[in-house]
Design a protein around this motif. Structure first.
Motif, PDB file in Angstrom:
ATOM      1  N   ARG A  94       0.808  -1.213   0.000  1.00  0.00           N
ATOM      2  CA  ARG A  94       0.000   0.000   0.000  1.00  0.00           C
ATOM      3  C   ARG A  94       0.840   1.261   0.000  1.00  0.00           C
ATOM      4  N   GLY A  95       2.154   1.097   0.016  1.00  0.00           N
ATOM      5  CA  GLY A  95       3.035   2.257   0.011  1.00  0.00           C
ATOM      6  C   GLY A  95       3.442   2.674   1.412  1.00  0.00           C
ATOM      7  N   HIS A  96       4.560   3.360   1.463  1.00  0.00           N
ATOM      8  CA  HIS A  96       5.195   3.750   2.715  1.00  0.00           C
ATOM      9  C   HIS A  96       4.237   4.430   3.710  1.00  0.00           C
ATOM     10  N   GLN A  97       3.523   5.463   3.245  1.00  0.00           N
ATOM     11  CA  GLN A  97       2.688   6.242   4.156  1.00  0.00           C
ATOM     12  C   GLN A  97       1.565   5.402   4.757  1.00  0.00           C
ATOM     13  N   ASN A 126      -5.774  10.231   1.114  1.00  0.00           N
ATOM     14  CA  ASN A 126      -4.501  10.664   0.538  1.00  0.00           C
ATOM     15  C   ASN A 126      -3.567  11.061   1.673  1.00  0.00           C
ATOM     16  N   LEU A 127      -2.632  10.185   1.974  1.00  0.00           N
ATOM     17  CA  LEU A 127      -1.828  10.384   3.175  1.00  0.00           C
ATOM     18  C   LEU A 127      -0.529  11.128   2.896  1.00  0.00           C
ATOM     19  N   PHE A 128      -0.238  12.080   3.747  1.00  0.00           N
ATOM     20  CA  PHE A 128       1.053  12.745   3.722  1.00  0.00           C
ATOM     21  C   PHE A 128       1.355  13.067   5.186  1.00  0.00           C
ATOM     22  N   LEU A 129       1.867  12.057   5.878  1.00  0.00           N
ATOM     23  CA  LEU A 129       1.927  12.127   7.343  1.00  0.00           C
ATOM     24  C   LEU A 129       2.757  13.283   7.872  1.00  0.00           C
ATOM     25  N   ARG A 130       3.844  13.619   7.155  1.00  0.00           N
ATOM     26  CA  ARG A 130       4.674  14.698   7.695  1.00  0.00           C
ATOM     27  C   ARG A 130       3.987  16.059   7.583  1.00  0.00           C
ATOM     28  N   GLY A 131       2.939  16.124   6.762  1.00  0.00           N
ATOM     29  CA  GLY A 131       2.155  17.344   6.704  1.00  0.00           C
ATOM     30  C   GLY A 131       0.990  17.301   7.698  1.00  0.00           C
ATOM     31  N   LYS A 141      10.157   8.568  -9.994  1.00  0.00           N
ATOM     32  CA  LYS A 141       8.738   8.661 -10.332  1.00  0.00           C
ATOM     33  C   LYS A 141       7.859   8.684  -9.074  1.00  0.00           C
ATOM     34  N   LYS A 142       8.208   7.801  -8.117  1.00  0.00           N
ATOM     35  CA  LYS A 142       7.446   7.750  -6.877  1.00  0.00           C
ATOM     36  C   LYS A 142       7.635   9.025  -6.063  1.00  0.00           C
ATOM     37  N   MET A 143       8.881   9.547  -6.107  1.00  0.00           N
ATOM     38  CA  MET A 143       9.185  10.764  -5.355  1.00  0.00           C
ATOM     39  C   MET A 143       8.336  11.923  -5.870  1.00  0.00           C
ATOM     40  N   LEU A 144       8.251  12.005  -7.195  1.00  0.00           N
ATOM     41  CA  LEU A 144       7.479  13.073  -7.827  1.00  0.00           C
ATOM     42  C   LEU A 144       5.996  12.942  -7.457  1.00  0.00           C
ATOM     43  N   ALA A 145       5.492  11.704  -7.522  1.00  0.00           N
ATOM     44  CA  ALA A 145       4.095  11.460  -7.178  1.00  0.00           C
ATOM     45  C   ALA A 145       3.841  11.848  -5.723  1.00  0.00           C
ATOM     46  N   PHE A 146       4.798  11.518  -4.861  1.00  0.00           N
ATOM     47  CA  PHE A 146       4.703  11.833  -3.438  1.00  0.00           C
ATOM     48  C   PHE A 146       4.647  13.348  -3.230  1.00  0.00           C
ATOM     49  N   ALA A 147       5.488  14.062  -3.981  1.00  0.00           N
ATOM     50  CA  ALA A 147       5.534  15.523  -3.860  1.00  0.00           C
ATOM     51  C   ALA A 147       4.213  16.135  -4.332  1.00  0.00           C
ATOM     52  N   ILE A 148       3.706  15.665  -5.462  1.00  0.00           N
ATOM     53  CA  ILE A 148       2.435  16.201  -5.984  1.00  0.00           C
ATOM     54  C   ILE A 148       1.306  15.912  -5.000  1.00  0.00           C
TER      55      ILE A 148
END
Ligand code: UDP
Ligand code: MG
Length: 325
Positions: A78-81, A183-188, A217-224
């Motif tokens: 499911r991905g890191h987050q 849509n997870l972005f835990l550090r935010g 590619k994953k990094m970019l997706a993570f940033a977006i």
């Protein structure tokens, strides 16, 4: 009284590093217990994020050999987050404090002492901040810096050079569980939880073994994802651009009318072509940005579970739980 700590570690294809990571964790946890910083029923929770290698077998073995290790097996990758959240939510009702970190030993374990000291001083969230990035490639360093600047510019509260090496108290975890976003972005999300927070700086070393699970590619997706989950400013930017272009077009109309009245023949092929391309480009870009947000809404409205737990190895031994969050 010393607090019960659960260290949460998401693992995806980490068979090369797990033996070393677990060895170092045993030593580290024992020393923390000895210093009286944590209680002796503290644990390490390894979350297997649908690995394709022997990671889960290794976690099972570790759990059988040493009661220090608990394991959670997600039903798929499911991905890191999401994996991290699964671990944190499992730890939520079972610990006083949690510390999340990566499996690859990039996060200096010796910073954990200072994390807990900050907690004892009253912080509910402690951010691990790396003091330099010389182990990263120039490219990763530059893009990361650009990303942080952009986030700050878009008004997102985010700690510079903080990844997901972080202490969260039980209270902070319970608050985090109230955030239902998909849509997870835990550090935010951590700064949104609030409470008193502190930072601890540490040296980030190179990945101990194996490859980064974050290709470009994953990094970019993570940033977006990070941007569109936390800021609607890009949408507002489109409106601004639209207004500016509209004003310019008024002047252009005036100019065209005057030229027409004064009888000048306008050849103007270049300028016509240029403006068609430009306006077209801006329109497509704007549609793309709007599309990103609509995509987000689409995912959020579905309210799909953020992770599904297939197995949970703990001290009571092997509670098969299916936990939907
Ligand atoms: N990870 C995960 N699921 C994924 C990708 C990564 O659980 O789909 C874990 C990985 O095992 C590691 C952490 O997330 O513990 C960070 O990944 P990595 O070290 O590859 O990222 P980097 O440090 O290169 O940004
Ligand atoms: Mg790493």
């Amino acid at each position: 009284m010393a607090s019960k700590l659960i260290v949460v570690i998401p693992c995806y294809n980490e068979q090369e590093v797990l033996p070393e990571t677990s060895k170092r964790l045993v030593v580290k946890m024992a020393s923390l217990v000895q210093k009286g910083l944590i209680s002796d029923d503290s644990r390490v929770l390894l979350v297997n994020d649908g690995s394709k290698d022997r990671t889960w077998e290794m976690i099972t073995e570790l759990h059988e050999q040493n009661p220090l290790f608990d394991g959670v097996k997600l039903s798929r990758n499911r991905g890191h987050q999401n994996a991290l959240l699964a671990g944190l939510m499992t730890a939520k009702d079972r610990c006083d404090i949690s510390i999340s970190m990566d499996a690859d030993l990039q996060d200096d374990m010796d910073a954990m002492d200072r994390f807990i000291e900050e907690y004892n001083k009253g912080c509910d969230i402690v951010y691990g901040v790396r003091n330099k990035r010389d182990t990263d490639t120039v490219f990763k360093r530059q893009t990361a810096l650009m990303f942080y600047r952009l986030m700050k510019g878009l008004g997102v509260d985010i700690t510079y050079n903080h990844a997901d090496y972080r202490l969260m108290s039980n209270r902070a975890l319970r608050a985090l569980s109230e955030f239902k976003e998909v849509n997870l972005f835990l550090r935010g999300m951590a700064p949104l939880v609030g409470f008193q927070s502190g930072t601890v700086t540490y040296d980030r070393s190179e990945r101990f073994a194996g490859e980064s699970k974050y290709p470009f590619k994953k990094m970019l997706a993570f940033a977006i994802d990070g941007i569109t989950s936390f800021s609607v400013k890009p949408l507002r930017l489109i409106t601004t651009v639209g207004v500016v272009i509209f004003i310019i077009s008024l002047f252009m109309l005036l100019y065209a009318l005057i030229s027409w009245i004064s009888g000048k023949t306008v050849i103007g092929w270049t300028s016509t072509l240029a403006s068609i391309w430009m306006i077209g480009g801006i329109q497509l870009l704007s549609l793309g940005i709007i599309g990103e947000y609509i995509g987000k809404i689409y995912h959020e409205t579905k309210q799909r579970p953020r992770f599904i737990i297939e197995r949970y190895l703990n001290e009571k031994n092997d509670d098969p739980v299916v936990d939907h969050h």
